[in-house]
Write a protein that holds these residues in place. Structure first.
Motif, PDB file in Angstrom:
ATOM      1  N   MET A  97       0.832  -1.205   0.000  1.00  0.00           N
ATOM      2  CA  MET A  97       0.000   0.000   0.000  1.00  0.00           C
ATOM      3  C   MET A  97       0.867   1.255   0.000  1.00  0.00           C
ATOM      4  N   LYS A  98       1.928   1.232   0.760  1.00  0.00           N
ATOM      5  CA  LYS A  98       2.825   2.388   0.809  1.00  0.00           C
ATOM      6  C   LYS A  98       3.480   2.616  -0.551  1.00  0.00           C
ATOM      7  N   PHE A  99       3.944   1.539  -1.199  1.00  0.00           N
ATOM      8  CA  PHE A  99       4.548   1.654  -2.518  1.00  0.00           C
ATOM      9  C   PHE A  99       3.534   2.172  -3.538  1.00  0.00           C
ATOM     10  N   THR A 100       2.272   1.718  -3.427  1.00  0.00           N
ATOM     11  CA  THR A 100       1.242   2.153  -4.370  1.00  0.00           C
ATOM     12  C   THR A 100       0.992   3.646  -4.257  1.00  0.00           C
ATOM     13  N   LYS A 101       0.932   4.165  -3.043  1.00  0.00           N
ATOM     14  CA  LYS A 101       0.721   5.596  -2.868  1.00  0.00           C
ATOM     15  C   LYS A 101       1.905   6.406  -3.379  1.00  0.00           C
ATOM     16  N   GLU A 102       3.122   5.903  -3.173  1.00  0.00           N
ATOM     17  CA  GLU A 102       4.299   6.649  -3.614  1.00  0.00           C
ATOM     18  C   GLU A 102       4.439   6.640  -5.133  1.00  0.00           C
ATOM     19  N   LEU A 103       4.214   5.471  -5.759  1.00  0.00           N
ATOM     20  CA  LEU A 103       4.345   5.402  -7.212  1.00  0.00           C
ATOM     21  C   LEU A 103       3.178   6.079  -7.925  1.00  0.00           C
ATOM     22  N   GLY A 104       1.981   6.052  -7.334  1.00  0.00           N
ATOM     23  CA  GLY A 104       0.818   6.691  -7.939  1.00  0.00           C
ATOM     24  C   GLY A 104       0.509   8.047  -7.351  1.00  0.00           C
ATOM     25  N   LYS A 105       1.537   8.766  -6.931  1.00  0.00           N
ATOM     26  CA  LYS A 105       1.341  10.063  -6.287  1.00  0.00           C
ATOM     27  C   LYS A 105       0.731  11.086  -7.233  1.00  0.00           C
ATOM     28  N   PHE A 106       1.058  11.016  -8.523  1.00  0.00           N
ATOM     29  CA  PHE A 106       0.602  12.014  -9.489  1.00  0.00           C
ATOM     30  C   PHE A 106      -0.614  11.526 -10.283  1.00  0.00           C
ATOM     31  N   THR A 107      -1.231  10.438  -9.858  1.00  0.00           N
ATOM     32  CA  THR A 107      -2.467   9.962 -10.470  1.00  0.00           C
ATOM     33  C   THR A 107      -3.613  10.136  -9.476  1.00  0.00           C
ATOM     34  N   ASP A 108      -4.851  10.084  -9.978  1.00  0.00           N
ATOM     35  CA  ASP A 108      -6.015  10.215  -9.095  1.00  0.00           C
ATOM     36  C   ASP A 108      -6.628   8.865  -8.753  1.00  0.00           C
ATOM     37  N   LEU A 109      -5.836   7.811  -8.861  1.00  0.00           N
ATOM     38  CA  LEU A 109      -6.331   6.475  -8.534  1.00  0.00           C
ATOM     39  C   LEU A 109      -6.527   6.336  -7.033  1.00  0.00           C
ATOM     40  N   ARG A 110      -7.585   5.640  -6.645  1.00  0.00           N
ATOM     41  CA  ARG A 110      -7.879   5.399  -5.230  1.00  0.00           C
ATOM     42  C   ARG A 110      -7.499   3.966  -4.871  1.00  0.00           C
ATOM     43  N   SER A 125     -17.034   1.189   4.613  1.00  0.00           N
ATOM     44  CA  SER A 125     -16.973   2.571   4.149  1.00  0.00           C
ATOM     45  C   SER A 125     -15.944   2.742   3.040  1.00  0.00           C
ATOM     46  N   ALA A 126     -14.802   2.030   3.150  1.00  0.00           N
ATOM     47  CA  ALA A 126     -13.759   2.145   2.128  1.00  0.00           C
ATOM     48  C   ALA A 126     -14.213   1.549   0.798  1.00  0.00           C
ATOM     49  N   ILE A 127     -14.937   0.427   0.843  1.00  0.00           N
ATOM     50  CA  ILE A 127     -15.429  -0.173  -0.405  1.00  0.00           C
ATOM     51  C   ILE A 127     -16.505   0.709  -1.038  1.00  0.00           C
ATOM     52  N   HIS A 128     -17.348   1.358  -0.221  1.00  0.00           N
ATOM     53  CA  HIS A 128     -18.373   2.255  -0.760  1.00  0.00           C
ATOM     54  C   HIS A 128     -17.772   3.540  -1.326  1.00  0.00           C
ATOM     55  N   ASN A 129     -16.533   3.834  -0.998  1.00  0.00           N
ATOM     56  CA  ASN A 129     -15.860   5.007  -1.558  1.00  0.00           C
ATOM     57  C   ASN A 129     -15.348   4.749  -2.971  1.00  0.00           C
ATOM     58  N   ASN A 130     -15.649   3.557  -3.523  1.00  0.00           N
ATOM     59  CA  ASN A 130     -15.337   3.191  -4.907  1.00  0.00           C
ATOM     60  C   ASN A 130     -13.833   3.249  -5.184  1.00  0.00           C
ATOM     61  N   PRO A 131     -13.031   2.371  -4.561  1.00  0.00           N
ATOM     62  CA  PRO A 131     -11.588   2.372  -4.856  1.00  0.00           C
ATOM     63  C   PRO A 131     -11.300   1.684  -6.182  1.00  0.00           C
ATOM     64  N   ASP A 132     -10.170   2.050  -6.773  1.00  0.00           N
ATOM     65  CA  ASP A 132      -9.712   1.399  -8.000  1.00  0.00           C
ATOM     66  C   ASP A 132      -8.842   0.186  -7.702  1.00  0.00           C
ATOM     67  N   ILE A 133      -8.082   0.234  -6.625  1.00  0.00           N
ATOM     68  CA  ILE A 133      -7.129  -0.827  -6.276  1.00  0.00           C
ATOM     69  C   ILE A 133      -7.443  -1.306  -4.863  1.00  0.00           C
ATOM     70  N   ILE A 134      -7.550  -2.608  -4.686  1.00  0.00           N
ATOM     71  CA  ILE A 134      -7.749  -3.218  -3.373  1.00  0.00           C
ATOM     72  C   ILE A 134      -6.522  -4.057  -3.049  1.00  0.00           C
ATOM     73  N   ILE A 135      -5.872  -3.738  -1.937  1.00  0.00           N
ATOM     74  CA  ILE A 135      -4.709  -4.495  -1.447  1.00  0.00           C
ATOM     75  C   ILE A 135      -5.142  -5.154  -0.146  1.00  0.00           C
ATOM     76  N   ALA A 136      -5.107  -6.485  -0.089  1.00  0.00           N
ATOM     77  CA  ALA A 136      -5.737  -7.171   1.038  1.00  0.00           C
ATOM     78  C   ALA A 136      -5.032  -8.483   1.329  1.00  0.00           C
ATOM     79  N   THR A 137      -5.334  -9.011   2.512  1.00  0.00           N
ATOM     80  CA  THR A 137      -4.979 -10.385   2.862  1.00  0.00           C
ATOM     81  C   THR A 137      -6.172 -11.279   2.504  1.00  0.00           C
TER      82      THR A 137
END
Length: 758
Positions: A97-110, A125-137
């Motif tokens: 998740m940390k790498f995703t935020k750093e590499l996608g800093k200049f995109t509007d991906l959630r 609440s997070a799923i209802h916020n319509n994310p583009d990427i889900i990182i999970a166990t």
């Protein structure tokens, strides 16, 4: 003006990345792609399924995150996640998740992080916020999918990170259920450090014609990693650990200490804290918030030592990590590779220190056979720069710290009780530890009992201390010529002494010749080819000495004659003979490539499975011991795909959450709507009120189209607002008009009724 410099070929710009993704890569600090990134990124961008196999620290995380961001590009207003990344542990998922935020800093991906131990309402609440990427166990994500009845029809990109670890931790049922809910036209990626046989079968079922990328498998370890092995008694390990932390590891270095169980983690944390070492710790059953705090404390260099179990042995990238210490030697070579793979990453150097007890020498021999390396003893190598040397521990090193360890245990009750708990846990750990190979157990007999001190532990002290250490080493390896029955035989005339004396007279010559032969065979042969005499053959002997037929038969060994019937003989042919030769027509390209990459561990897994099946647990309701098979039959829920999952995955808390927050059901594939978002609440005058419904959730797109119900609600709301904005006179006039119209209407009705009666 000077000519502008051309960009170096082979960089990230050669992949054709968009400006936003390329800026994020440069902001992260990447300049040149690693070999695994250079191979995988073009294949993933083309849309192919990939099975990537590379050692730890080779950049596998960025190899699938960069093309993920490139393919998704921007946020989608259509409800439903488009990318799914599954990780085996919570720490690895948080790192991704940390790498995703750093590499996608200049995109509007959630992106959203779904971890076990966090609040389910936060996940809703997070799923209802319509994310583009889900990182999970896998466990928590499947719970969320079943609870919310998610279809996952919008997922286009699936990643199984550290896939071999996913199978080792027992996520096979969850992975099959998740895989059955995903669409068939998805792109699937599988990244791993090893490729077991079960993983190949899973890849054949879940991937369509995948491409195998296999790099750095033969080396297994980084060239910048130095290994050090110390042979030490189990009771002397705490003293050796404190010596390494105080005198061997330089000040300011970041170190990770791997232990057997969580009880050892708690014990060593108390011991190191008492010794003045600032440390933090994590293990599997620790609270999720405490784990995050301790890892952050170590990453920010507020603590120089992180004490962990094997939960942190996979995929966690701690920047600027310098050393790894194995308090107990790993039971399998693969686990050792993943432990020491935390250091010497991305071109950095590092050192791995391993403590080897007497019962762990066989595992050490298995490791060197797995790494295809020769064991270097201190009797042969005395240089400090030698890598992979196995050496002993000087007694002076143990004595310096042993007094402190003993005094701390006597003064601290908590430390003494923690040590007793750790000793009991060690006994149970030995019972469940994977046994070494039989060949390694046989080779331990030839392993030297005493070794010279390890080069990194040799004290640079006075000659008196050096003589003292050499005297202690000679005493340790001393073996008396007499037995216990012959001690003081001249003083006491015992029967046992007479028996041993007669035995020496009878077998003395045999013992002498045997010891001479061993000493000759142990010495290296210094003779060259020209010095060695040429041995004579049987033909030369027959020409010089006449041998009778009886002596000739006696000299040769009799061989048993094998019976072979050519008429009825059926040779054995394995079932997969044509497959092994590559002549099978149904064999795909991935199977041919993966045939040489499989590391089959089914024998160990079956052994562990038998152990777990034989374990029984006490059932309070039945008042008896029950096996695992009896517990797994109940409390199961059969899904639409036919897989059995835990019944606790469907508890109904999602329906309660929707009614509490007044949120509509999430419909995947529909345009994003503010009704699916939970409205924030605030407290006014002792009651809870929702903020204005027109206020959209931050980051959600505005929807201009309205359905019939929404239009009717807006009209009613506008009429109410107009009525509130009227003055008192206007309101009274309106009421009078309504009353007049109602009275005239009633008179008309009366007149009509009278006319009908007439």
């Amino acid at each position: 003006m000077p000519a502008s410099k051309k960009k170096a070929g082979g960089g990230f710009q050669s992949f054709g990345l968009t400006t936003q993704v390329y800026k994020g890569v440069m902001k992260k600090g990447y300049r040149l792609p690693t070999p695994i990134q250079r191979k995988c990124i073009p294949l993933i961008i083309e849309g192919k399924d990939v099975v990537a196999m590379a050692r730890t620290g080779s950049g596998k995380t960025a190899a699938f995150l960069i093309p993920l961001l490139e393919k998704l590009k921007c946020h989608s207003v259509v409800a439903g996640a488009r990318a799914l990344v599954l990780s085996p542990t919570r720490e690895l998922a948080a790192q991704t998740m940390k790498f995703t935020k750093e590499l996608g800093k200049f995109t509007d991906l959630r992106s959203v992080l779904i971890l076990g131990g966090d609040s389910m309402e936060d996940h809703f609440s997070a799923i209802h916020n319509n994310p583009d990427i889900i990182i999970a166990t896998p466990g928590r994500f499947l719970h969320l999918v079943v609870e919310m009845d998610l279809k996952l029809s919008s997922v286009e990109y699936v990643v199984f990170d550290e896939a071999d670890r996913l199978f080792e931790l027992g996520f096979l049922e969850q992975l099959k259920e998740i895989l059955s809910r995903l669409p068939e036209n998805r792109q699937t990626l599988l990244f791993s450090a090893t490729l077991p046989k079960k993983l190949v079968e899973f890849a054949q079922a879940g991937l369509s014609n995948p491409t195998l990328v296999r790099l750095d498998v033969e080396s297994k370890l980084s060239d910048q990693l130095k290994l050090s092995f110390f042979t030490v008694r189990e009771d002397d390990k705490p003293a050796l650990l404190l010596h390494i932390l105080h005198h061997v590891i330089p000040e300011g270095h970041q170190t990770v200490l791997f232990t057997e169980t969580k009880h050892h983690v708690e014990y060593l944390n108390l011991l190191c804290t008492a010794a003045g070492v600032n440390c933090s710790y994590i293990y599997s059953s620790l609270d999720q918030a405490a784990r995050k705090i301790n890892v952050t404390k170590f990453v920010n260099k507020e603590a120089g030592l992180l004490i962990v179990t094997d939960v942190a042995a996979r995929g966690i990238d701690i920047p600027l990590l310098d050393n790894v210490i194995n308090y107990n030697f790993p039971a399998t070579p693969k686990l050792f590779v993943h432990r020491v793979g935390r250091v010497a990453r991305a071109g950095r150097s590092g050192v791995a220190y391993s403590m080897v007890a007497n019962d762990e020498v066989a595992h050490l021999l298995d490791l060197h056979l797995f790494l295809n390396r020769e064991i270097k003893n201190t009797t042969e190598f005395s240089s400090v720069d030698e890598d992979g040397v196995v050496g002993g521990v000087p007694q002076s090193v143990i004595d310096d710290q042993e007094e402190f360890v003993r005094s701390v245990h006597t003064t601290s009750f908590d430390l003494a009780s923690a040590k007793q708990v750790a000793d009991n846990a060690h006994k149970h750990y030995i019972k469940s530890r994977v046994a070494p190979s039989n060949d390694a157990i046989r080779r331990t007999k030839d392993f030297p009992v005493t070794l010279l001190p390890h080069p990194s532990l040799r004290p640079s002290s006075s000659p008196v201390e050096a003589k003292k250490d050499s005297l202690l080493e000679s005493i340790r390896g001393y073996r008396p010529q007499q037995t216990i029955f012959e001690v003081a035989a001249s003083r006491t005339k015992s029967v046992a002494a007479q028996v041993m004396k007669s035995k020496r007279q009878y077998h003395g010559q045999v013992i002498k010749t045997t010891t001479q032969q061993k000493s000759i065979s142990s010495k290296p042969s210094m003779a060259t080819k020209s010095d060695t005499p040429e041995m004579s053959t049987d033909q030369d002997l027959e020409s010089f000495i006449s041998i009778t037929p009886w002596e000739q038969k006696k000299s040769r060994k009799t061989k048993t004659k094998e019976f072979h019937d050519d008429e009825h003989y059926v040779p054995y042919t394995p079932a997969d003979l044509h497959t092994e030769r590559g002549l099978s027509l149904g064999m795909s390209g991935f199977e041919q490539q993966a045939a040489g990459a499989v590391l089959d561990l089914t024998q160990d897994e079956e052994r562990d499975m038998k152990k777990t099946k034989s374990i029984k647990k006490w059932d309070r309701k039945r008042k008896r011991f029950i096996g695992e098979s009896e517990t797994t039959k109940k409390k199961k829920l059969k899904t639409e795909s036919g897989h059995w999952i835990d019944a606790t995955y469907k508890s109904g808390i999602y329906e309660e959450w929707k009614s509490k927050h007044k949120v509509a059901q999430l419909c995947e594939g529909q345009p994003e709507s503010s009704e699916t978002h939970p409205l924030p609440q605030q407290r006014r005058r002792g009651k809870w009120h929702t903020k204005g419904s027109q206020q959209a959730i931050k980051g959600s797109a505005k929807r201009e189209l309205r359905n019939a119900d929404e239009i009717l609600q807006l009209r009613k709301k506008a009429s109410r607002n107009r009525y509130k904005q009227m003055g008192k006179r206007d309101r009274s006039k309106r009421r009078q008009q309504k009353s007049n119209t109602s009275s005239t209407h009633q008179t008309k009705i009366r007149n009509n009724s009278k006319g009908r009666k007439r």
